[in-house]
Write an enzyme that holds these catalytic residues in place. Structure first.
Site, PDB file in Angstrom:
ATOM      1  N   LYS A  75     -36.530  72.258  32.824  1.00 27.83           N
ATOM      2  CA  LYS A  75     -36.058  70.866  32.759  1.00 27.83           C
ATOM      3  C   LYS A  75     -34.985  70.699  31.688  1.00 27.83           C
ATOM      4  O   LYS A  75     -33.961  70.044  31.918  1.00 27.83           O
ATOM      5  CB  LYS A  75     -37.248  69.941  32.485  1.00 27.83           C
ATOM      6  CG  LYS A  75     -36.911  68.470  32.375  1.00 27.83           C
ATOM      7  CD  LYS A  75     -38.118  67.596  32.660  1.00 27.83           C
ATOM      8  CE  LYS A  75     -39.349  68.037  31.907  1.00 27.83           C
ATOM      9  NZ  LYS A  75     -39.248  67.917  30.446  1.00 27.83           N
ATOM     10  N   THR A  77     -33.045  73.006  30.541  1.00 27.55           N
ATOM     11  CA  THR A  77     -31.873  73.749  31.009  1.00 27.55           C
ATOM     12  C   THR A  77     -31.061  72.905  31.986  1.00 27.55           C
ATOM     13  O   THR A  77     -29.826  72.849  31.909  1.00 27.55           O
ATOM     14  CB  THR A  77     -32.320  75.065  31.677  1.00 27.55           C
ATOM     15  OG1 THR A  77     -33.098  75.815  30.735  1.00 27.55           O
ATOM     16  CG2 THR A  77     -31.139  75.893  32.138  1.00 27.55           C
ATOM     17  N   ARG A  98     -34.858  65.901  22.692  1.00 25.30           N
ATOM     18  CA  ARG A  98     -35.816  65.935  21.588  1.00 25.30           C
ATOM     19  C   ARG A  98     -35.591  67.170  20.712  1.00 25.30           C
ATOM     20  O   ARG A  98     -35.023  68.164  21.155  1.00 25.30           O
ATOM     21  CB  ARG A  98     -37.254  65.973  22.130  1.00 25.30           C
ATOM     22  CG  ARG A  98     -37.675  64.699  22.830  1.00 25.30           C
ATOM     23  CD  ARG A  98     -39.055  64.852  23.451  1.00 25.30           C
ATOM     24  NE  ARG A  98     -39.057  65.874  24.483  1.00 25.30           N
ATOM     25  CZ  ARG A  98     -40.159  66.454  24.953  1.00 25.30           C
ATOM     26  NH1 ARG A  98     -41.342  66.123  24.472  1.00 25.30           N
ATOM     27  NH2 ARG A  98     -40.087  67.364  25.907  1.00 25.30           N
ATOM     28  N   LYS A 109     -45.089  78.116  24.336  1.00 20.91           N
ATOM     29  CA  LYS A 109     -44.218  77.343  25.228  1.00 20.91           C
ATOM     30  C   LYS A 109     -42.747  77.706  25.042  1.00 20.91           C
ATOM     31  O   LYS A 109     -41.949  77.648  25.959  1.00 20.91           O
ATOM     32  CB  LYS A 109     -44.422  75.842  24.980  1.00 20.91           C
ATOM     33  CG  LYS A 109     -43.564  74.941  25.859  1.00 20.91           C
ATOM     34  CD  LYS A 109     -43.906  73.481  25.612  1.00 20.91           C
ATOM     35  CE  LYS A 109     -42.968  72.569  26.385  1.00 20.91           C
ATOM     36  NZ  LYS A 109     -41.626  72.526  25.835  1.00 20.91           N
ATOM     37  N   ALA A 277     -45.223  65.070  25.072  1.00 20.97           N
ATOM     38  CA  ALA A 277     -45.441  64.107  26.159  1.00 20.97           C
ATOM     39  C   ALA A 277     -46.870  64.118  26.684  1.00 20.97           C
ATOM     40  O   ALA A 277     -47.276  63.186  27.357  1.00 20.97           O
ATOM     41  CB  ALA A 277     -44.475  64.377  27.300  1.00 20.97           C
ATOM     42  N   PHE A 305     -42.484  67.180  30.136  1.00 16.93           N
ATOM     43  CA  PHE A 305     -43.372  67.531  31.247  1.00 16.93           C
ATOM     44  C   PHE A 305     -43.002  66.792  32.532  1.00 16.93           C
ATOM     45  O   PHE A 305     -41.835  66.500  32.762  1.00 16.93           O
ATOM     46  CB  PHE A 305     -44.834  67.328  30.845  1.00 16.93           C
ATOM     47  CG  PHE A 305     -45.252  68.176  29.667  1.00 16.93           C
ATOM     48  CD1 PHE A 305     -45.024  69.554  29.660  1.00 16.93           C
ATOM     49  CD2 PHE A 305     -45.851  67.619  28.552  1.00 16.93           C
ATOM     50  CE1 PHE A 305     -45.388  70.345  28.572  1.00 16.93           C
ATOM     51  CE2 PHE A 305     -46.220  68.403  27.460  1.00 16.93           C
ATOM     52  CZ  PHE A 305     -45.989  69.769  27.474  1.00 16.93           C
ATOM     53  N   PHE A 385     -33.960  80.222  41.004  1.00 14.48           N
ATOM     54  CA  PHE A 385     -34.290  81.479  40.342  1.00 14.48           C
ATOM     55  C   PHE A 385     -33.819  82.625  41.226  1.00 14.48           C
ATOM     56  O   PHE A 385     -33.739  82.488  42.455  1.00 14.48           O
ATOM     57  CB  PHE A 385     -35.800  81.594  40.097  1.00 14.48           C
ATOM     58  CG  PHE A 385     -36.276  80.881  38.854  1.00 14.48           C
ATOM     59  CD1 PHE A 385     -36.786  81.588  37.771  1.00 14.48           C
ATOM     60  CD2 PHE A 385     -36.213  79.496  38.765  1.00 14.48           C
ATOM     61  CE1 PHE A 385     -37.225  80.933  36.636  1.00 14.48           C
ATOM     62  CE2 PHE A 385     -36.651  78.834  37.628  1.00 14.48           C
ATOM     63  CZ  PHE A 385     -37.161  79.564  36.552  1.00 14.48           C
ATOM     64  N   TRP A 413     -28.582  77.761  34.868  1.00 11.83           N
ATOM     65  CA  TRP A 413     -29.019  78.840  33.963  1.00 11.83           C
ATOM     66  C   TRP A 413     -28.024  79.995  34.031  1.00 11.83           C
ATOM     67  O   TRP A 413     -27.613  80.531  33.014  1.00 11.83           O
ATOM     68  CB  TRP A 413     -30.422  79.324  34.363  1.00 11.83           C
ATOM     69  CG  TRP A 413     -30.968  80.386  33.442  1.00 11.83           C
ATOM     70  CD1 TRP A 413     -31.681  80.204  32.290  1.00 11.83           C
ATOM     71  CD2 TRP A 413     -30.808  81.805  33.599  1.00 11.83           C
ATOM     72  NE1 TRP A 413     -31.974  81.427  31.720  1.00 11.83           N
ATOM     73  CE2 TRP A 413     -31.450  82.426  32.496  1.00 11.83           C
ATOM     74  CE3 TRP A 413     -30.186  82.621  34.552  1.00 11.83           C
ATOM     75  CZ2 TRP A 413     -31.502  83.804  32.339  1.00 11.83           C
ATOM     76  CZ3 TRP A 413     -30.223  84.004  34.395  1.00 11.83           C
ATOM     77  CH2 TRP A 413     -30.885  84.578  33.295  1.00 11.83           C
TER      78      TRP A 413
END
Length: 560
Positions: A75, A77, A98, A109, A277, A305, A385, A413
């Site tokens: 997210k 990215t 953030r 994470k 979150a 999230f 991906f 990405w």
């Protein structure tokens, strides 16, 4: 590059960064409004908001996602990549994100600076100490703990019941050993013994206050309203009662100035504040988002999230506080994560499995329904991906088209802004052509119980909501104190729409259990804790920190 896939940190270290003054000049920020922290980071003076107060605000685009899985969604990215794409399309785009917490950075994470060729930089600084904001929040929180214990030790004029101190200490690390502690041991000189505990800094109410404050004056007012304990008559005791709101504001004064950095493609990014979150409200600061909206034509911001957590809180809490009306929402999904939601095991995700994708699409479908319920235009971003098969991609694109859903295959990405051009065009088309009937899913005038039911049933899809006896008592008490008209901040697992992290996909016929309520009066919301969600995470068996190092030249390695 050859065949080697560079790590995020290797890509970031090869990037050409503009001096921070250049980034600021491109946003028409005057030199005296920027306080440089080295060559590539700076703080923006709050006087900038005053100067721009009459300037029209740009479009706010919220990036959210499906429920996260260990397969990863990307997210942050996509947030960075979309900002870079709009920049390439000739738009004045500003990213608002953030600040990462050291806990997950050192744990499992990872950081929060994006990935591949869609990162905010300098990523090493941002993922570690940055400009010291989180340390300032930690210090303010723990100073308040010291003031409370000192007040009790020095005669306890406010008659604080030491058994009912609700304020906890914090540290910005995952440290399960600190969840429950005893302070004040060692005899009369050492203070009054009592039970205490530590939360992670990003779950602190001071972090929420910091992110929801609109200026220094509002920050001080909110800090004063924080309820820290109850007296022997079970009446709330606030920071204002203790008299320390001024001192706490002083500790946070410089931290309240938003941080300006850039992406790998030199798109400006404002990174400020970092509540989780799942246990907090999950959005960067109001000041940063409002400032970005004054500086740019488009603000690309994210909430933590899935849409059941960060987006719901962004829309119900942050938008109410700040009068923000989002122009569009981007819902990030990956074929890998959808297959996991559809029952495919993590170690088999490289294998094409359209059936698992068909089963997992129900999770995306629920998040789409939630965004639609808020009345907002949206686009689904399929974060591609390398393992995604052509068959899987075709099926997902066709599913979106059949359901008349705006969709864009996103390759930010791998390709940076170039990989987000289609997404950028779809977002602009959604803003221009689709109806925006933004509305809340509950009214603050409803009871606390009604508001919790609205979120659980409309956003999660729950059948019932159960309250423990302790939570029922708190419901009665909070309504009696006059706190019943505040919005709700749900603390819930991020992995499932339910409060059971093992229930993937789109569970049905489930009950949400509210075990405890917390009054965050300074932040301006009531926290409802569900399931066994923790406000102090623990470290995994193999923390990410094991792979981190610094070479003899001072270059960091292993930071993702």
């Amino acid at each position: 590059m050859g065949n080697k896939v560079l790590s995020d940190i290797e890509i970031a270290q090869k990037a050409h960064l503009e001096q921070i003054y250049t980034i600021a000049e491109n946003l028409e920020i005057e030199r005296e409004e920027l306080e440089p922290y080295g060559h590539y980071k700076g703080k923006l003076n709050l006087s900038l908001l005053s100067r721009l107060k009459n300037k029209k605000e740009g479009h706010v685009v919220l990036v959210t996602a499906i429920n996260p899985t260990p397969a990863g969604e990307g997210k942050s990215t996509v947030t960075v990549g979309l900002g870079q794409a709009l920049h390439k399309l000739g738009k004045k785009a500003v990213i608002a994100m953030r600040e990462p917490s050291l806990g997950p950075t050192m744990g499992i994470k990872g950081g929060a600076t994006g990935g591949g060729y869609s990162q905010v930089v300098p990523m090493e600084d941002i993922n570690l100490h940055f400009t010291g904001d989180l340390h300032a929040i930690t210090t303010a929180n723990n100073a308040l703990s010291a003031f409370i214990d000192n007040h009790i030790h020095q005669g306890n004029q406010l008659q604080i019941d030491a058994r009912r101190v609700v304020w906890k200490r914090v540290v910005d690390l995952n440290d399960r050993a600190l969840r429950k502690v005893i302070v004040g041991l060692g005899g009369p000189v050492q203070g009054v013994p009592r039970e205490d505990g530590f939360d992670i800094t990003v779950a602190s109410e001071i972090m929420a206050v910091f992110c929801l404050a609109t200026d220094l004056s509002d920050l001080k007012t909110r800090l004063g309203k924080i309820v820290v304990a109850y007296n022997y008559n079970r009446e709330p005791v606030t920071v204002k009662d203790l008299g320390y709101e001024g001192a706490l504001t002083m500790i946070l004064r410089d931290a309240l100035k938003p941080n300006l950095v850039q992406t790998l493609e030199n798109t400006p990014a404002i990174i400020h504040g970092g509540p989780f979150a799942n246990i907090a409200h999950g959005c960067n600061s109001v000041i940063a988002t409002k400032l970005a909206a004054k500086l740019g034509d488009f603000v690309i911001t994210e909430a933590g999230f899935g849409a059941d957590l960060g987006a719901e809180k962004f829309l119900h809490i942050k938008c109410r506080t700040s009068n923000i009306k989002p122009s569009a929402v981007v819902i990030v999904a990956t074929i890998r994560a959808l297959k996991m939601h559809g029952g495919q095991m993590k170690d088999q995700l490289k294998e094409a499995n359209v059936e698992a994708l068909k089963n997992g699409i129900l999770n995306l479908e629920k998040h789409i329904e939630t965004v639609k319920a808020f009345g907002l235009p949206f686009v689904v971003a399929i974060n591609r991906f390398i393992t995604d098969s052509d068959e899987e991609i075709t099926w997902l694109l066709n599913w979106c088209k059949e359901h008349k859903i705006r969709v864009a295959l996103t390759e930010v990405w791998e390709k940076g802004g170039d990989g987000g051009i289609d997404l950028g065009n779809e977002v602009m088309a959604a803003i221009q052509d689709d109806e925006n009937n933004f509305k809340y899913l509950y009214d603050t005038s409803e009871s606390i119980e009604q508001k919790i039911n609205a979120i659980a049933k409309k956003v999660y899809g729950a059948e019932h909501v159960d309250f423990t006896s302790a939570a029922r008592k708190q419901l009665t008490q909070f309504e009696k104190e006059g706190w019943g008209d505040l919005p709700i901040c749900m603390a819930k697992t991020q992995y499932s729409l339910s409060d059971d992290p093992t229930k993937l996909g789109r569970p049905s016929n489930f009950t949400i259990t509210i075990r405890e309520l917390k009054a965050s009066i300074g932040a301006g919301f009531i926290v409802a804790l569900t399931g066994d969600v923790m406000t102090m995470p623990g470290l995994p068996k193999q923390p990410a920190a094991l792979k981190m190092d610094v070479d003899d030249e001072g270059n960091m390695v292993g930071l993702f």
